[in-house]
Write a protein that holds these residues in place. Structure first.
Motif, PDB file in Angstrom:
ATOM      1  N   ASP A 291      12.507   3.200   8.556  1.00 45.27           N
ATOM      2  CA  ASP A 291      12.838   1.783   8.735  1.00 45.27           C
ATOM      3  C   ASP A 291      12.632   1.070   7.401  1.00 45.27           C
ATOM      4  OD1 ASP A 291      13.168  -0.836   9.388  1.00 45.27           O
ATOM      5  OD2 ASP A 291      11.736  -0.847  11.052  1.00 45.27           O
ATOM      6  N   THR A 292      13.712   0.704   6.735  1.00 47.14           N
ATOM      7  CA  THR A 292      13.623   0.110   5.402  1.00 47.14           C
ATOM      8  C   THR A 292      13.048  -1.296   5.409  1.00 47.14           C
ATOM      9  OG1 THR A 292      15.888  -0.677   5.579  1.00 47.14           O
ATOM     10  CG2 THR A 292      15.555   1.463   4.544  1.00 47.14           C
ATOM     11  N   THR A 293      12.916  -1.893   6.585  1.00 44.63           N
ATOM     12  CA  THR A 293      12.354  -3.239   6.669  1.00 44.63           C
ATOM     13  C   THR A 293      10.887  -3.221   7.102  1.00 44.63           C
ATOM     14  OG1 THR A 293      13.023  -3.537   8.974  1.00 44.63           O
ATOM     15  CG2 THR A 293      14.625  -4.161   7.265  1.00 44.63           C
ATOM     16  N   ALA A 294      10.359  -2.035   7.419  1.00 42.28           N
ATOM     17  CA  ALA A 294       8.998  -1.940   7.954  1.00 42.28           C
ATOM     18  C   ALA A 294       7.964  -2.248   6.873  1.00 42.28           C
ATOM     19  CB  ALA A 294       8.756  -0.551   8.532  1.00 42.28           C
ATOM     20  N   LYS A 295       6.947  -2.995   7.264  1.00 40.85           N
ATOM     21  CA  LYS A 295       5.815  -3.269   6.392  1.00 40.85           C
ATOM     22  C   LYS A 295       4.620  -2.458   6.869  1.00 40.85           C
ATOM     23  CE  LYS A 295       7.858  -6.286   3.754  1.00 40.85           C
ATOM     24  NZ  LYS A 295       8.081  -6.004   2.314  1.00 40.85           N
ATOM     25  N   LEU A 296       3.747  -2.135   5.939  1.00 43.35           N
ATOM     26  CA  LEU A 296       2.560  -1.363   6.253  1.00 43.35           C
ATOM     27  C   LEU A 296       1.620  -2.198   7.115  1.00 43.35           C
ATOM     28  CD1 LEU A 296       1.464   1.463   5.422  1.00 43.35           C
ATOM     29  CD2 LEU A 296       0.118   0.287   3.680  1.00 43.35           C
ATOM     30  N   THR A 297       1.158  -1.611   8.199  1.00 47.39           N
ATOM     31  CA  THR A 297       0.195  -2.294   9.062  1.00 47.39           C
ATOM     32  C   THR A 297      -1.193  -1.682   8.859  1.00 47.39           C
ATOM     33  OG1 THR A 297       0.445  -0.782  10.944  1.00 47.39           O
ATOM     34  CG2 THR A 297       2.021  -2.624  10.771  1.00 47.39           C
ATOM     35  N   TRP A 298      -2.205  -2.346   9.416  1.00 47.83           N
ATOM     36  CA  TRP A 298      -3.561  -1.818   9.315  1.00 47.83           C
ATOM     37  C   TRP A 298      -3.676  -0.483  10.041  1.00 47.83           C
ATOM     38  CZ3 TRP A 298      -7.185  -2.791   6.008  1.00 47.83           C
ATOM     39  CH2 TRP A 298      -8.484  -2.343   6.240  1.00 47.83           C
ATOM     40  N   ASP A 299      -2.977  -0.350  11.179  1.00 49.59           N
ATOM     41  CA  ASP A 299      -2.977   0.929  11.899  1.00 49.59           C
ATOM     42  C   ASP A 299      -2.338   2.028  11.057  1.00 49.59           C
ATOM     43  OD1 ASP A 299      -4.279  -0.097  14.084  1.00 49.59           O
ATOM     44  OD2 ASP A 299      -2.444  -0.527  15.206  1.00 49.59           O
ATOM     45  N   ASP A 300      -1.265   1.675  10.334  1.00 50.49           N
ATOM     46  CA  ASP A 300      -0.644   2.646   9.430  1.00 50.49           C
ATOM     47  C   ASP A 300      -1.667   3.156   8.413  1.00 50.49           C
ATOM     48  OD1 ASP A 300       1.835   2.331  10.632  1.00 50.49           O
ATOM     49  OD2 ASP A 300       2.471   0.770   9.232  1.00 50.49           O
ATOM     50  N   TYR A 301      -2.363   2.207   7.827  1.00 50.82           N
ATOM     51  CA  TYR A 301      -3.368   2.563   6.813  1.00 50.82           C
ATOM     52  C   TYR A 301      -4.445   3.473   7.411  1.00 50.82           C
ATOM     53  CZ  TYR A 301      -7.808   1.811   4.367  1.00 50.82           C
ATOM     54  OH  TYR A 301      -9.037   1.984   3.774  1.00 50.82           O
ATOM     55  N   LYS A 302      -4.925   3.139   8.597  1.00 49.68           N
ATOM     56  CA  LYS A 302      -5.966   3.932   9.235  1.00 49.68           C
ATOM     57  C   LYS A 302      -5.463   5.312   9.650  1.00 49.68           C
ATOM     58  CE  LYS A 302      -9.652   1.353   9.142  1.00 49.68           C
ATOM     59  NZ  LYS A 302     -10.873   1.817   8.437  1.00 49.68           N
ATOM     60  N   ASN A 303      -4.167   5.436   9.896  1.00 45.40           N
ATOM     61  CA  ASN A 303      -3.600   6.720  10.300  1.00 45.40           C
ATOM     62  C   ASN A 303      -3.358   7.671   9.124  1.00 45.40           C
ATOM     63  OD1 ASN A 303      -3.509   6.292  13.066  1.00 45.40           O
ATOM     64  ND2 ASN A 303      -1.495   5.288  12.980  1.00 45.40           N
ATOM     65  N   MET A 304      -3.555   7.191   7.911  1.00 42.69           N
ATOM     66  CA  MET A 304      -3.349   8.040   6.728  1.00 42.69           C
ATOM     67  C   MET A 304      -4.595   8.906   6.523  1.00 42.69           C
ATOM     68  SD  MET A 304      -1.545   5.008   4.496  1.00 42.69           S
ATOM     69  CE  MET A 304      -1.521   5.835   2.913  1.00 42.69           C
ATOM     70  N   GLU A 305      -4.782   9.859   7.422  1.00 38.43           N
ATOM     71  CA  GLU A 305      -6.007  10.662   7.451  1.00 38.43           C
ATOM     72  C   GLU A 305      -6.170  11.517   6.203  1.00 38.43           C
ATOM     73  OE1 GLU A 305      -8.358  13.635  10.571  1.00 38.43           O
ATOM     74  OE2 GLU A 305      -6.187  13.358  10.737  1.00 38.43           O
ATOM     75  N   PHE A 306      -5.102  12.185   5.800  1.00 37.07           N
ATOM     76  CA  PHE A 306      -5.211  13.038   4.618  1.00 37.07           C
ATOM     77  C   PHE A 306      -5.368  12.196   3.356  1.00 37.07           C
ATOM     78  CE2 PHE A 306      -3.586  15.838   1.215  1.00 37.07           C
ATOM     79  CZ  PHE A 306      -4.467  16.898   1.372  1.00 37.07           C
ATOM     80  N   CYS A 307      -4.756  11.030   3.352  1.00 36.24           N
ATOM     81  CA  CYS A 307      -4.930  10.118   2.220  1.00 36.24           C
ATOM     82  C   CYS A 307      -6.396   9.727   2.076  1.00 36.24           C
ATOM     83  CB  CYS A 307      -4.059   8.873   2.409  1.00 36.24           C
ATOM     84  SG  CYS A 307      -4.118   7.727   1.006  1.00 36.24           S
TER      85      CYS A 307
END
Length: 481
Positions: A328-344
């Protein structure tokens, strides 16, 4: 005249004797004093007066503890004593003792940064405070850098800035990553703390001033013209002049000031109208230092380590594509997205462990301290050696390898203390982790990169890349919004 003058001879013998007696006396007094400290942890006291000062701060790879500490640990164990600038110093790589130090902050121990740091940073920054003053200022700073601000406003700001800098890099093939990262994180910090945007012509002057101040922290504190310390003091004066001007502007106007009603200066004035200009300057300088240099070097280390470990880079890239709505080219990063970046998060943990951005933390005993049969007298300097804990093979398997996957299995470790601990646990840790993760997200989705030349991170004692981390970047066909 042939031969030696008898008068000279008559004087030289007593003089030589006096010198010999003085030398022997110094060594005897020095040895006796150290012998009196019989309950101190054992250790090599080094040379008279200077002790082990030069050995302690000899440059070495940031991914190691250095030859001196390696030798002392092999001889005396994880807690040993030496001398630093003529005074007793206890060095600890013992996790239990280090936790004991952090848990007894302000009761048995206090911060012990060198005095010249106070002249550069200001006595009103959190590391120099204690008691009620410390709690009040920490509450004020945390009130601004609160979870809601981080999850909403700051997350969006970092994402927008990261996207912007990735676009600017497409016009380049070679970058000095250290300089680029310094500009990126400084621009973020100065906007949210002072309310100045990168378009302001004074921002670049401020960035250079903060870099000069940072260089002064790790220099010999000589107030001579053209020395790093002297330049650091002048840099502080310039920074304070800007902060005071901005604060006075806000005092004169009670309404919104060109959108600057959301910066730290405005927040300090709103929540503590009687706060002094000096205290505001110290709060601003301390906050920018806290969110700038360590975050900058952490991303540089991550780029360095990921560039040498293609498997971890590929897994990080795949995780971001799979767990975040990348299509989705319009999607912005959410806090849940950030928390789901487990390997990051594992990459960040491993970078902090292996790179050792803050290799040591300094404390001083407030009273006699008893630990495992040792007695550490009141006023003794303590060096809690975080890097030695992070590189301890009994705590981390193959500690000299960059291996982010270890964190997927082990989760947390009591031997991992990159942000300190206890009441002085770094209050900027959450915002720092978020900024690092967002930047890495945009970096790995936009570019591959390679080191132009070998530039291993070095502890000097602060961690740096001697050549500025020159990197050749290769834009990917896929591009983030």
């Amino acid at each position: 005249m042939t031969g030696a003058d008898p008068i000279v001879l008559s004087l030289s013998v007593p003089l030589a004797t006096v010198i010999a007696i003085l030398v022997v006396s110094i060594f005897w007094i020095y040895g006796r004093k150290n012998g009196a400290d019989s309950k101190l942890p054992p250790g090599d006291k080094g040379w008279p007066i200077v002790g082990s000062t030069f050995s302690l701060f000899k440059p070495h790879p940031a991914t190691s503890i250095g030859d001196f500490l390696h030798l002392q640990h092999s001889r005396y164990g994880k807690i040993f004593s030496t001398r630093y600038l003529g005074k007793t110093l206890v060095v600890s790589a013992d996790p239990e003792f280090n936790r004991f130090v952090f848990q007894n902050e302000m009761r048995l121990f206090q911060n012990n940064l060198p005095p010249h740091c106070k002249k550069i940073l200001g006595e009103g920054i959190l590391p120099f405070m204690a008691g009620e003053t410390y709690r009040n200022m920490k509450s004020l700073v945390l009130g601004f850098f609160n979870s809601w601000q981080i999850q909403t406003r700051f997350l969006a700001e970092v994402e927008e800035a990261a996207n912007r800098v990735m676009n600017s890099w497409r016009q380049k093939s070679l970058i000095l990553a250290n300089e680029e990262l310094n500009k990126f994180f400084f621009n973020l910090a100065v906007e949210r703390i002072i309310g100045m945007t990168p378009d302001d012509p004074e921002v670049e002057e401020l960035r250079k001033a903060f870099n000069a101040a940072n260089a002064g922290l790790y220099s010999v504190p000589l107030s001579l013209p053209f020395t790093p310390f002297s330049k650091a003091l002048k840099a502080r004066d310039f920074i304070c002049s800007i902060v005071k001007r901005e604060a006075e502007d806000r005092k004169l106007k009670s309404d919104k000031i060109n959108g600057k009603e959301n910066d730290l200066i405005w927040y300090c004035l709103k929540n503590n109208p009687s706060i002094s200009m000096k205290r505001i300057c110290d709060a601003v300088i301390g906050s920018i230092f806290a969110v700038l240099f360590n975050t900058q070097i952490c991303v540089g280390l991550a780029m360095y380590f990921l560039g040498q470990c293609p498997e971890s880079l590929q897994q990080l890239r795949e995780e971001i594509k799979q767990k975040i709505n990348y299509t989705d080219t319009t999607a912005k990063l959410t806090w849940d997205d950030y928390k789901n970046m487990e390997f990051c998060q594992s990459v960040i943990n491993e970078t902090l462990r292996f790179g050792n951005i803050i290799p040591v933390l300094w404390r001083k005993t407030l009273s006699d301290v008893y630990f495992k049969g040792y007695t550490i007298p009141q006023g003794t300097a303590i060096m809690t050696h975080i890097a030695a804990m992070h590189l301890d093979p009994s705590a981390f398997e193959n500690p000299n390898n960059f291996y982010p996957w270890r964190w997927l299995a082990m989760g947390k470790s009591n031997n991992w203390m990159p942000f300190g601990g206890g009441v002085r646990h770094c209050c900027g840790s959450e915002i720092a982790r978020m900024e690092i993760a967002v930047f890495l997200r945009y970096l790995v989705l936009n570019y591959d990169w390679e080191l132009v030349e070998h530039d291993h991170p070095v502890a000097l004692p602060s961690v740096t890349f001697p050549k500025g981390l020159p990197i050749r970047i290769h834009p990917l066909e896929e591009k983030t919004p």
